[in-house]
Design a protein around this motif. Structure first.
Motif, mmCIF file in Angstrom:
data_model
loop_
_atom_site.group_PDB
_atom_site.id
_atom_site.type_symbol
_atom_site.label_atom_id
_atom_site.label_comp_id
_atom_site.label_asym_id
_atom_site.label_seq_id
_atom_site.Cartn_x
_atom_site.Cartn_y
_atom_site.Cartn_z
ATOM 1 N N MET A 114 -34.978 28.762 -0.887
ATOM 2 C CA MET A 114 -34.585 29.728 -0.616
ATOM 3 C C MET A 114 -33.397 30.500 -1.493
ATOM 4 O O MET A 114 -32.989 31.454 -1.178
ATOM 5 C CB MET A 114 -34.077 29.577 0.865
ATOM 6 N N LYS A 115 -33.250 29.931 -2.811
ATOM 7 C CA LYS A 115 -32.437 30.421 -3.687
ATOM 8 C C LYS A 115 -32.926 31.925 -3.972
ATOM 9 O O LYS A 115 -33.817 32.253 -4.175
ATOM 10 C CB LYS A 115 -32.185 29.469 -5.025
ATOM 11 N N GLY A 116 -31.712 32.793 -4.126
ATOM 12 C CA GLY A 116 -32.016 34.025 -4.429
ATOM 13 C C GLY A 116 -32.858 34.964 -3.201
ATOM 14 O O GLY A 116 -32.942 36.136 -3.226
ATOM 15 N N LEU A 117 -32.907 34.330 -2.190
ATOM 16 C CA LEU A 117 -33.579 35.209 -1.096
ATOM 17 C C LEU A 117 -32.439 35.209 0.310
ATOM 18 O O LEU A 117 -32.633 36.258 1.102
ATOM 19 C CB LEU A 117 -34.614 34.134 -0.446
ATOM 20 N N ILE A 118 -31.772 34.320 0.443
ATOM 21 C CA ILE A 118 -30.665 34.248 1.664
ATOM 22 C C ILE A 118 -29.452 33.858 1.041
ATOM 23 O O ILE A 118 -29.330 33.148 0.063
ATOM 24 C CB ILE A 118 -31.143 33.371 2.801
ATOM 25 N N ASP A 119 -28.141 33.836 1.747
ATOM 26 C CA ASP A 119 -26.964 33.418 1.192
ATOM 27 C C ASP A 119 -26.689 32.006 1.676
ATOM 28 O O ASP A 119 -26.383 31.126 0.931
ATOM 29 C CB ASP A 119 -25.845 34.405 2.013
ATOM 30 N N GLU A 120 -27.093 31.690 2.840
ATOM 31 C CA GLU A 120 -26.816 30.189 3.169
ATOM 32 C C GLU A 120 -28.123 29.255 2.882
ATOM 33 O O GLU A 120 -29.019 29.008 3.610
ATOM 34 C CB GLU A 120 -26.786 30.044 4.766
ATOM 35 N N ILE A 121 -27.963 28.763 1.309
ATOM 36 C CA ILE A 121 -29.131 27.690 1.096
ATOM 37 C C ILE A 121 -28.534 26.540 0.980
ATOM 38 O O ILE A 121 -27.313 26.427 0.567
ATOM 39 C CB ILE A 121 -29.517 28.456 -0.533
ATOM 40 N N GLY A 122 -29.450 25.372 1.224
ATOM 41 C CA GLY A 122 -28.780 24.077 1.146
ATOM 42 C C GLY A 122 -27.808 23.674 2.244
ATOM 43 O O GLY A 122 -27.000 22.611 2.027
ATOM 44 N N SER A 123 -27.790 24.451 3.309
ATOM 45 C CA SER A 123 -26.642 24.127 4.297
ATOM 46 C C SER A 123 -27.116 24.649 5.512
ATOM 47 O O SER A 123 -27.898 25.554 5.571
ATOM 48 C CB SER A 123 -25.510 24.944 3.858
ATOM 49 N N TYR A 124 -27.003 23.987 6.692
ATOM 50 C CA TYR A 124 -27.421 24.393 7.873
ATOM 51 C C TYR A 124 -26.596 25.854 8.345
ATOM 52 O O TYR A 124 -25.701 26.232 7.975
ATOM 53 C CB TYR A 124 -27.011 23.407 9.050
ATOM 54 N N ARG A 125 -27.405 26.643 9.426
ATOM 55 C CA ARG A 125 -26.907 27.955 9.756
ATOM 56 C C ARG A 125 -25.623 27.918 10.239
ATOM 57 O O ARG A 125 -25.147 27.061 11.156
ATOM 58 C CB ARG A 125 -27.987 28.443 10.661
ATOM 59 N N SER A 126 -24.897 29.105 10.242
ATOM 60 C CA SER A 126 -23.631 29.481 11.004
ATOM 61 C C SER A 126 -24.001 30.245 12.219
ATOM 62 O O SER A 126 -22.939 30.312 12.840
ATOM 63 C CB SER A 126 -22.831 29.977 10.115
ATOM 64 N N GLY A 127 -24.987 30.835 12.390
ATOM 65 C CA GLY A 127 -25.305 31.630 13.507
ATOM 66 C C GLY A 127 -26.505 31.300 14.291
ATOM 67 O O GLY A 127 -27.324 30.302 14.002
ATOM 68 N N GLY A 128 -26.810 31.964 15.338
ATOM 69 C CA GLY A 128 -28.042 31.794 16.015
ATOM 70 C C GLY A 128 -29.220 32.451 15.628
ATOM 71 O O GLY A 128 -29.109 33.274 14.607
ATOM 72 N N VAL A 129 -30.209 31.820 15.924
ATOM 73 C CA VAL A 129 -31.819 32.287 15.379
ATOM 74 C C VAL A 129 -32.636 32.099 16.680
ATOM 75 O O VAL A 129 -32.544 31.145 17.479
ATOM 76 C CB VAL A 129 -32.079 31.452 14.253
ATOM 77 N N GLY A 130 -33.929 32.601 16.348
ATOM 78 C CA GLY A 130 -35.186 32.358 17.351
ATOM 79 C C GLY A 130 -36.525 32.311 16.553
ATOM 80 O O GLY A 130 -36.346 32.521 15.518
ATOM 81 N N VAL A 131 -37.227 31.703 17.227
ATOM 82 C CA VAL A 131 -38.641 31.616 16.613
ATOM 83 C C VAL A 131 -39.438 32.737 17.218
ATOM 84 O O VAL A 131 -39.614 33.126 18.305
ATOM 85 C CB VAL A 131 -39.275 30.311 17.166
ATOM 86 N N LEU A 132 -40.317 33.666 16.374
ATOM 87 C CA LEU A 132 -40.841 34.867 16.606
ATOM 88 C C LEU A 132 -42.504 34.495 16.216
ATOM 89 O O LEU A 132 -42.618 33.689 15.464
ATOM 90 C CB LEU A 132 -40.323 35.936 15.818
ATOM 91 N N SER A 133 -43.105 35.021 17.193
ATOM 92 C CA SER A 133 -44.639 35.135 17.005
ATOM 93 C C SER A 133 -45.021 36.531 17.117
ATOM 94 O O SER A 133 -45.067 37.183 18.236
ATOM 95 C CB SER A 133 -45.234 34.529 18.054
ATOM 96 N N GLY A 134 -44.992 37.332 16.007
ATOM 97 C CA GLY A 134 -45.130 38.705 15.840
ATOM 98 C C GLY A 134 -43.686 39.376 16.180
ATOM 99 O O GLY A 134 -42.900 39.099 15.786
#
Length: 343
Positions: A114-134
């Motif tokens: 994920m380098k160059g794509l997001i800020d949080e690379i190589g570490s677990y997330r600090s916020g909430g997320v969900g799984v999307l299908s479409g």
């Protein structure tokens, strides 16, 4: 000492039957991996794996683009998509160095992916997320502050379970997607880590392009995740992934020797150097009549699934090339072995 976490799953008769069929099919596939042609097959399948896994996440680059990026050629495409491919290529370059039961290796892989794509690379997330299908949210992941504990429990289970690696790989994949430990890249990482677990059971499984089939049956993939979550039992997901794995292996496995004409044999031997354009193939075979070449050499080889296009969605592309399939490599092996015996 606290009780070790045990992911909820039931080993069904379908799972047992799939494991038996996969084990048998892997044995058949092994016959084409004991010589230099195996390297060609692995390279082709690695490209398919990268393309399939990224396509699931919306990347539009096809196999020819990925091949060009690997070969250092310029590709006209969105920079983000090119970066995703470059990262995936680098990940697979490191594939053999990682151990699936090492949590730090997982973090290291995510850093590259994920380098160059997001800020949080190589570490677990600090916020909430969900799984999307479409556009549909099919799963809301646990809170970020629970992720380190959940991942520690998952790796503790991975290090202690005695279940078959095929089952273990699927369970880890599902649990990983349920936890969704990263801010982005969870699907790619889950599929990558399953392949890594499987490769420690049989090295051939590191090169099976399951992602291409997951992309093809993407709706069913998300449905299997949803069903497993609803049932608090990942058996549905295990059955789905093992079915995809079996189908992918069967597509690569050598079948009964087809009746191959002398013309098709010549084409197979001409393609032993991997990918070639039509005009280059004709020149190598010393054939001037394009129609005769297509009707007597190329088309029969494609119909027998011995040769495939590198850009199947665009058969008339100026960039089109042809290469041997796994079955074509199998025939080439037999031709080379026969030639050696005749000397």
């Amino acid at each position: 000492m606290g009780k070790l976490y045990q992911p909820p799953y039931t080993i069904t008769s379908k799972i047992i039957n799939l494991i038996a069929k996969i084990s048998e099919s892997v044995g058949r596939l092994s016959v084409i991996t004991n010589n230099e042609n195996a390297l060609k097959l692995r390279r082709i399948n690695r490209i398919k794996t990268i393309q399939g896994s990224l396509a699931i996440e919306g990347n539009t680059l096809d196999e020819s683009h990925i091949t060009d990026i690997i070969n250092g050629k310029r590709v006209l495409a969105p920079q983000k998509e090119i970066q995703e491919v470059r990262n995936a290529i680098e990940v697979y370059d490191h594939f053999g160095q990682w151990q699936p039961d090492k949590e730090q290796h997982l973090l290291d892989a995510h850093h590259i992916l994920m380098k160059g794509l997001i800020d949080e690379i190589g570490s677990y997330r600090s916020g909430g997320v969900g799984v999307l299908s479409g556009q549909d949210v099919i799963h809301v992941a646990p809170p970020a502050n629970q992720v380190p504990r959940l991942m520690k429990d998952l790796f503790s289970w991975l290090n202690t379970t005695d279940d078959h690696p095929m089952i273990v790989s699927c369970v880890f994949h599902y649990e990983f997607e349920f936890i969704h430990p990263f801010s982005d890249g969870n699907g790619r990482m889950g599929r990558l880590w399953q392949s890594l677990i499987l490769s420690k059971w049989h090295e051939l499984l590191a090169y099976i392009p399951v992602e291409s089939l997951v992309y093809k049956y993407q709706k069913a993939y998300y449905q299997a995740i949803h069903d497993s979550t609803a049932q608090s039992d990942s058996s549905a997901f295990i059955e789905f992934i093992l079915s995809m794995l079996l189908e992918a292996i069967l597509e690569l496995s050598p079948q009964e020797d087809p009746q191959v004409t002398p013309q098709v044999k010549s084409l197979i031997q001409a393609l032993s150097n991997n990918e070639m354009r039509r005009d280059a193939l004709q020149q190598r075979l010393n054939l001037k009549d394009r129609k005769s070449f297509r009707e007597r050499y190329l088309q029969p080889a494609i119909e027998a699934k011995l040769v495939e296009m590198t850009i199947p969605d665009k058969p008339n592309s100026k960039l089109q090339k042809y290469r041997l399939t796994s079955q074509g490599l199998y025939i080439l092996n037999n031709l080379e072995a026969k030639g050696a015996d005749d000397e």
